[in-house]
Design a protein around this motif. Structure first.
Motif, PDB file in Angstrom:
ATOM      1  N   LEU A  56      48.676  44.025  49.222  1.00  0.00           N
ATOM      2  CA  LEU A  56      48.517  42.566  49.216  1.00  0.00           C
ATOM      3  C   LEU A  56      48.832  41.976  50.586  1.00  0.00           C
ATOM      4  O   LEU A  56      48.153  41.047  51.042  1.00  0.00           O
ATOM      5  CB  LEU A  56      49.422  41.951  48.145  1.00  0.00           C
ATOM      6  CG  LEU A  56      49.010  42.193  46.697  1.00  0.00           C
ATOM      7  CD1 LEU A  56      50.062  41.616  45.751  1.00  0.00           C
ATOM      8  CD2 LEU A  56      47.645  41.568  46.408  1.00  0.00           C
ATOM      9  N   ALA A  57      49.894  42.507  51.217  1.00  0.00           N
ATOM     10  CA  ALA A  57      50.216  42.018  52.555  1.00  0.00           C
ATOM     11  C   ALA A  57      49.073  42.301  53.522  1.00  0.00           C
ATOM     12  O   ALA A  57      48.716  41.466  54.374  1.00  0.00           O
ATOM     13  CB  ALA A  57      51.510  42.647  53.048  1.00  0.00           C
ATOM     14  N   GLY A  58      48.466  43.505  53.388  1.00  0.00           N
ATOM     15  CA  GLY A  58      47.325  43.831  54.240  1.00  0.00           C
ATOM     16  C   GLY A  58      46.140  42.911  53.989  1.00  0.00           C
ATOM     17  O   GLY A  58      45.462  42.470  54.921  1.00  0.00           O
ATOM     18  N   LEU A  59      45.874  42.634  52.702  1.00  0.00           N
ATOM     19  CA  LEU A  59      44.782  41.718  52.374  1.00  0.00           C
ATOM     20  C   LEU A  59      45.047  40.322  52.922  1.00  0.00           C
ATOM     21  O   LEU A  59      44.135  39.650  53.429  1.00  0.00           O
ATOM     22  CB  LEU A  59      44.581  41.666  50.853  1.00  0.00           C
ATOM     23  CG  LEU A  59      44.042  42.935  50.191  1.00  0.00           C
ATOM     24  CD1 LEU A  59      43.974  42.744  48.682  1.00  0.00           C
ATOM     25  CD2 LEU A  59      42.659  43.284  50.743  1.00  0.00           C
ATOM     26  N   GLU A  60      46.313  39.868  52.819  1.00  0.00           N
ATOM     27  CA  GLU A  60      46.654  38.547  53.337  1.00  0.00           C
ATOM     28  C   GLU A  60      46.464  38.497  54.854  1.00  0.00           C
ATOM     29  O   GLU A  60      45.937  37.509  55.400  1.00  0.00           O
ATOM     30  CB  GLU A  60      48.100  38.201  52.967  1.00  0.00           C
ATOM     31  CG  GLU A  60      48.601  36.872  53.503  1.00  0.00           C
ATOM     32  CD  GLU A  60      47.841  35.689  52.952  1.00  0.00           C
ATOM     33  OE1 GLU A  60      47.910  34.609  53.570  1.00  0.00           O
ATOM     34  OE2 GLU A  60      47.159  35.837  51.910  1.00  0.00           O
ATOM     35  N   GLU A  61      46.873  39.565  55.520  1.00  0.00           N
ATOM     36  CA  GLU A  61      46.699  39.606  56.970  1.00  0.00           C
ATOM     37  C   GLU A  61      45.219  39.635  57.341  1.00  0.00           C
ATOM     38  O   GLU A  61      44.776  38.955  58.282  1.00  0.00           O
ATOM     39  CB  GLU A  61      47.413  40.842  57.548  1.00  0.00           C
ATOM     40  CG  GLU A  61      47.366  40.943  59.058  1.00  0.00           C
ATOM     41  CD  GLU A  61      48.055  39.776  59.747  1.00  0.00           C
ATOM     42  OE1 GLU A  61      47.672  39.457  60.883  1.00  0.00           O
ATOM     43  OE2 GLU A  61      48.970  39.171  59.124  1.00  0.00           O
ATOM     44  N   ARG A  62      44.450  40.412  56.583  1.00  0.00           N
ATOM     45  CA  ARG A  62      43.008  40.444  56.827  1.00  0.00           C
ATOM     46  C   ARG A  62      42.390  39.074  56.590  1.00  0.00           C
ATOM     47  O   ARG A  62      41.494  38.638  57.340  1.00  0.00           O
ATOM     48  CB  ARG A  62      42.346  41.478  55.941  1.00  0.00           C
ATOM     49  CG  ARG A  62      42.621  42.926  56.336  1.00  0.00           C
ATOM     50  CD  ARG A  62      41.991  43.879  55.338  1.00  0.00           C
ATOM     51  NE  ARG A  62      40.555  43.655  55.255  1.00  0.00           N
ATOM     52  CZ  ARG A  62      39.772  44.233  54.334  1.00  0.00           C
ATOM     53  NH1 ARG A  62      40.313  45.041  53.414  1.00  0.00           N
ATOM     54  NH2 ARG A  62      38.470  43.995  54.315  1.00  0.00           N
ATOM     55  N   ARG A  63      42.866  38.374  55.555  1.00  0.00           N
ATOM     56  CA  ARG A  63      42.329  37.040  55.271  1.00  0.00           C
ATOM     57  C   ARG A  63      42.621  36.081  56.419  1.00  0.00           C
ATOM     58  O   ARG A  63      41.753  35.310  56.846  1.00  0.00           O
ATOM     59  CB  ARG A  63      42.933  36.510  53.964  1.00  0.00           C
ATOM     60  CG  ARG A  63      42.377  35.167  53.527  1.00  0.00           C
ATOM     61  CD  ARG A  63      43.168  34.606  52.369  1.00  0.00           C
ATOM     62  NE  ARG A  63      44.518  34.226  52.783  1.00  0.00           N
ATOM     63  CZ  ARG A  63      44.802  33.066  53.387  1.00  0.00           C
ATOM     64  NH1 ARG A  63      43.861  32.188  53.661  1.00  0.00           N
ATOM     65  NH2 ARG A  63      46.049  32.783  53.726  1.00  0.00           N
ATOM     66  N   ARG A  64      43.856  36.156  56.900  1.00  0.00           N
ATOM     67  CA  ARG A  64      44.211  35.254  57.992  1.00  0.00           C
ATOM     68  C   ARG A  64      43.397  35.572  59.248  1.00  0.00           C
ATOM     69  O   ARG A  64      42.922  34.670  59.950  1.00  0.00           O
ATOM     70  CB  ARG A  64      45.698  35.367  58.287  1.00  0.00           C
ATOM     71  CG  ARG A  64      46.577  34.862  57.142  1.00  0.00           C
ATOM     72  CD  ARG A  64      48.018  34.801  57.559  1.00  0.00           C
ATOM     73  NE  ARG A  64      48.854  34.320  56.466  1.00  0.00           N
ATOM     74  CZ  ARG A  64      50.115  33.946  56.598  1.00  0.00           C
ATOM     75  NH1 ARG A  64      50.688  34.024  57.798  1.00  0.00           N
ATOM     76  NH2 ARG A  64      50.812  33.521  55.560  1.00  0.00           N
ATOM     77  N   ARG A  65      43.268  36.863  59.566  1.00  0.00           N
ATOM     78  CA  ARG A  65      42.491  37.237  60.750  1.00  0.00           C
ATOM     79  C   ARG A  65      41.033  36.807  60.616  1.00  0.00           C
ATOM     80  O   ARG A  65      40.423  36.309  61.560  1.00  0.00           O
ATOM     81  CB  ARG A  65      42.582  38.745  60.997  1.00  0.00           C
ATOM     82  CG  ARG A  65      43.936  39.206  61.506  1.00  0.00           C
ATOM     83  CD  ARG A  65      43.821  40.574  62.157  1.00  0.00           C
ATOM     84  NE  ARG A  65      43.293  41.565  61.221  1.00  0.00           N
ATOM     85  CZ  ARG A  65      44.044  42.339  60.440  1.00  0.00           C
ATOM     86  NH1 ARG A  65      45.385  42.234  60.492  1.00  0.00           N
ATOM     87  NH2 ARG A  65      43.499  43.226  59.643  1.00  0.00           N
ATOM     88  N   ALA A  66      40.485  37.028  59.379  1.00  0.00           N
ATOM     89  CA  ALA A  66      39.090  36.652  59.156  1.00  0.00           C
ATOM     90  C   ALA A  66      38.915  35.138  59.282  1.00  0.00           C
ATOM     91  O   ALA A  66      37.923  34.657  59.856  1.00  0.00           O
ATOM     92  CB  ALA A  66      38.632  37.127  57.788  1.00  0.00           C
ATOM     93  N   LEU A  67      39.885  34.368  58.746  1.00  0.00           N
ATOM     94  CA  LEU A  67      39.797  32.916  58.837  1.00  0.00           C
ATOM     95  C   LEU A  67      39.902  32.451  60.291  1.00  0.00           C
ATOM     96  O   LEU A  67      39.133  31.586  60.738  1.00  0.00           O
ATOM     97  CB  LEU A  67      40.909  32.285  57.998  1.00  0.00           C
ATOM     98  CG  LEU A  67      40.950  30.752  57.949  1.00  0.00           C
ATOM     99  CD1 LEU A  67      39.655  30.200  57.382  1.00  0.00           C
ATOM    100  CD2 LEU A  67      42.151  30.278  57.128  1.00  0.00           C
ATOM    101  N   ALA A  68      40.848  33.039  61.014  1.00  0.00           N
ATOM    102  CA  ALA A  68      40.991  32.653  62.426  1.00  0.00           C
ATOM    103  C   ALA A  68      39.746  33.016  63.220  1.00  0.00           C
ATOM    104  O   ALA A  68      39.268  32.241  64.061  1.00  0.00           O
ATOM    105  CB  ALA A  68      42.226  33.337  63.020  1.00  0.00           C
ATOM    106  N   LEU A  69      39.181  34.211  62.933  1.00  0.00           N
ATOM    107  CA  LEU A  69      37.965  34.625  63.635  1.00  0.00           C
ATOM    108  C   LEU A  69      36.804  33.692  63.310  1.00  0.00           C
ATOM    109  O   LEU A  69      36.027  33.290  64.193  1.00  0.00           O
ATOM    110  CB  LEU A  69      37.624  36.067  63.256  1.00  0.00           C
ATOM    111  CG  LEU A  69      36.346  36.638  63.890  1.00  0.00           C
ATOM    112  CD1 LEU A  69      36.467  36.640  65.425  1.00  0.00           C
ATOM    113  CD2 LEU A  69      36.070  38.050  63.365  1.00  0.00           C
ATOM    114  N   ALA A  70      36.681  33.321  62.016  1.00  0.00           N
ATOM    115  CA  ALA A  70      35.596  32.416  61.632  1.00  0.00           C
ATOM    116  C   ALA A  70      35.752  31.063  62.309  1.00  0.00           C
ATOM    117  O   ALA A  70      34.765  30.479  62.793  1.00  0.00           O
ATOM    118  CB  ALA A  70      35.573  32.260  60.112  1.00  0.00           C
TER     119      ALA A  70
END
Length: 541
Positions: free
Chosen positions: A286-300
């Motif tokens: 879950l922590a990895g998914l949350e980090e991926r979500r944040r990175r994806a949001l920042a990248l977008a």
């Protein structure tokens, strides 16, 4: 053997042996009597040690013989023993003094047929498989994270401790244990009842219904695990609405419940691992998914910001867009006064040309045109009035026709009312006649029943004095001072002692109606007199 026997103590003649001496003596006797033997039986549990030695059992329906093949002998065996095989083993009978048991050192093994238990097991497996109890299509997936785990096992063995320990390490869940006997005759019915009992629990009841079941037992021989090959246990596992994990025996042990269960675990610990995920892994995931979500949001956001800046650079500057229009506005502002003057001069010329055409002749022509229109309307007026009069006459005639229709309807209603009135008059007359006939009949009946008719037949009424009470016996009459005797044609006064009476006559023929009224009056009040002043009639009824 005399060298092994100590000298007896004084007074004793029974020799003493040490444990090793006795074990060695037994070993020599057994190996001497059974140097080389051939044994037929069914292979039981088979264990290959890390050292390379092979340990297994040879059994029949009553006894078990422990057998061993050493590492050098295993490589020379023509057939490797498997559990359930019926074999003929050749070897030497020896003893294992460390555990006080005897065993067969097997040098060769030859197959002798399929064992009875394994044949029975295979027959039962084929029959249940033919019913579809082992089909993969009917097996349900396990819940990813169950709230309650139900365990069917012995509460005192190491299995339940292993399961609880593994669940506590991976993801603590609520565990409900249904204690059963996992070996012997009582094992099969108790395990089947436990599976059905868990399924019978009501969701949300006082005892929560498990989301997944684990049927567990440690390793053992085929005889020890035979209860989990019972048909009742297999059917209960197949009918279970709760996903079921079978964890019976070790990885090499296979029972029929393994085929019917939704999942098979090689060990009870593995069953606990199948039942729940690892909490730490989930948290990490879950922590990895949350980090991926944040990175994806920042990248977008960065990509969209860059795209916006690129599009903004492609747009012209505001000065470029407004400069030309400002210049055009300034030119129009300069031309506006001249345009207004030119427009006003044009309108003045138009007005002057129009005013030149206005004169008396124009007005006369306009009046002549209007007079002609008026004459034409005057010629059409009589015709319009005639048509309007005809329409009004038609409406008046229609109204008159409606009036005649109403008059006819009123006449019909009056005729109907006259007929009803005549019928009412006839009914009233008929009713009056009936009532008169009934009154006359009642009058005749009253006259007939009056006591005056009795007087006409020769009877008399005796009273105590004038208009006194009636006397009904001689004793009452003898005590009266004056007697009044009433006959049909009048009354007489007399004395009981024979004095001269004085005649008092009355009307002999009273009117029927007055008699009826007097009778009715006397009937209602015996002391009242008749309406014509005659004597009181009394009551003869």
């Amino acid at each position: 053997m005399s060298d092994l026997i100590d000298d007896p103590r004084p007074g004793e003649n029974t020799p003493e042996f040490s444990v090793s001496e006795l074990s060695g003596a037994i070993k020599r006797v057994i190996e001497g009597e059974f140097g080389r033997v051939r044994v037929r039986g069914e292979v039981g549990r088979v264990t290959l040690a890390r050292s390379g030695h092979l340990y297994f059992d040879i059994k029949d329906e009553r006894s078990v013989l422990a057998s061993v093949s050493w590492k050098g002998q295993v490589s020379r065996l023509s057939v490797m023993p498997e559990e359930g095989m019926e074999v003929i083993a050749t070897g030497r009978l020896t003893t294992f003094g460390a555990q006080s048991r005897y065993q067969l050192n097997v040098e060769d093994i030859a197959p002798a047929g399929v064992g009875a238990l394994m044949a029975m097991l295979e027959k039962r497996r084929r029959a249940l498989a033919a019913e579809g109890l082992f089909d993969e299509a009917r097996k349900r997936p396990l819940p990813y994270l169950p709230e309650v785990v139900g365990v069917v096992t012995s509460p005192t063995g190491a299995v339940i401790r292993d399961i609880l320990h593994r669940l506590r390490d991976r993801f603590p869940r609520r565990v409900i244990v249904w204690p059963v006997v996992v070996q012997g005759e009582r094992s099969a019915p108790e395990v089947a009842a436990a599976i059905r009992g868990f399924n019978a629990l009501t969701p949300g009841g006082p005892v929560p219904r498990p989301d997944v079941l684990i049927v567990a037992r440690g390793g053992g021989s085929i005889e020890d695990l035979w209860g989990f090959n019972d048909e009742a246990v297999v059917r209960a596992a197949a009918e279970s609405a709760i996903p079921l994990i079978s964890a019976v025996g070790h990885e090499t042990d296979t029972t029929l419940i393994d085929h019917a269960a939704d999942r098979r675990a090689p060990t009870p610990t593995a069953a606990a691992e199948m039942a729940v995920p690892v909490r730490a892994d989930l948290a990490t995931h879950l922590a990895g998914l949350e980090e991926r979500r944040r990175r994806a949001l920042a990248l977008a956001l960065r990509q969209r910001d860059q795209r916006l800046r690129d599009l903004a650079r492609a747009l012209p500057r505001p000065d470029q867009l407004l400069g030309e229009r400002r210049q055009r506005l300034d030119g129009a502002a300069e031309r506006l006064p001249r345009a207004l003057d030119s427009f006003a001069r044009g309108k003045r010329l138009d007005l002057a040309r129009g005013a030149g055409r206005l004169g008396p002749q124009l007005l006369l022509s306009r009046l002549t045109l209007d007079a002609r229109k008026l004459d034409a309307a005057a010629h059409r007026l009589p015709q319009a009035l005639s048509r309007r009069t005809q329409v009004a006459r038609g409406q008046v005639l229609a109204a008159r026709l409606n009036k005649h229709a109403l008059q006819r309807q009123a006449m019909q209603e009056r005729q109907r009312l006259a007929r009803v009135d005549e019928a009412l008059h006839r009914a009233a007359s008929r009713r009056n006649r009936d009532l008169g006939d009934r009154v006359q009949a009642l009058g005749r009946m009253l006259t007939t029943l009056s006591y005056t008719e009795t007087l006409r037949r020769g009877f008399a009424v005796v009273r105590n004095g004038v208009d006194g009470p009636l006397l009904r016996g001689a004793a009452a009459a003898s005590g009266a001072e004056m007697l009044e005797i009433e006959f049909a044609d009048g009354r007489l006064l007399a004395r009981p002692d024979g004095g001269t009476p004085t005649a008092s006559r009355a009307t002999a023929e009273p009117d029927v109606k007055s008699g009826a009224k007097a009778g009715a009056k006397s009937a209602s009040n015996p002391k009242s007199k008749p309406a014509d002043g005659g004597p009181d009639q009394g009551s003869l009824f």
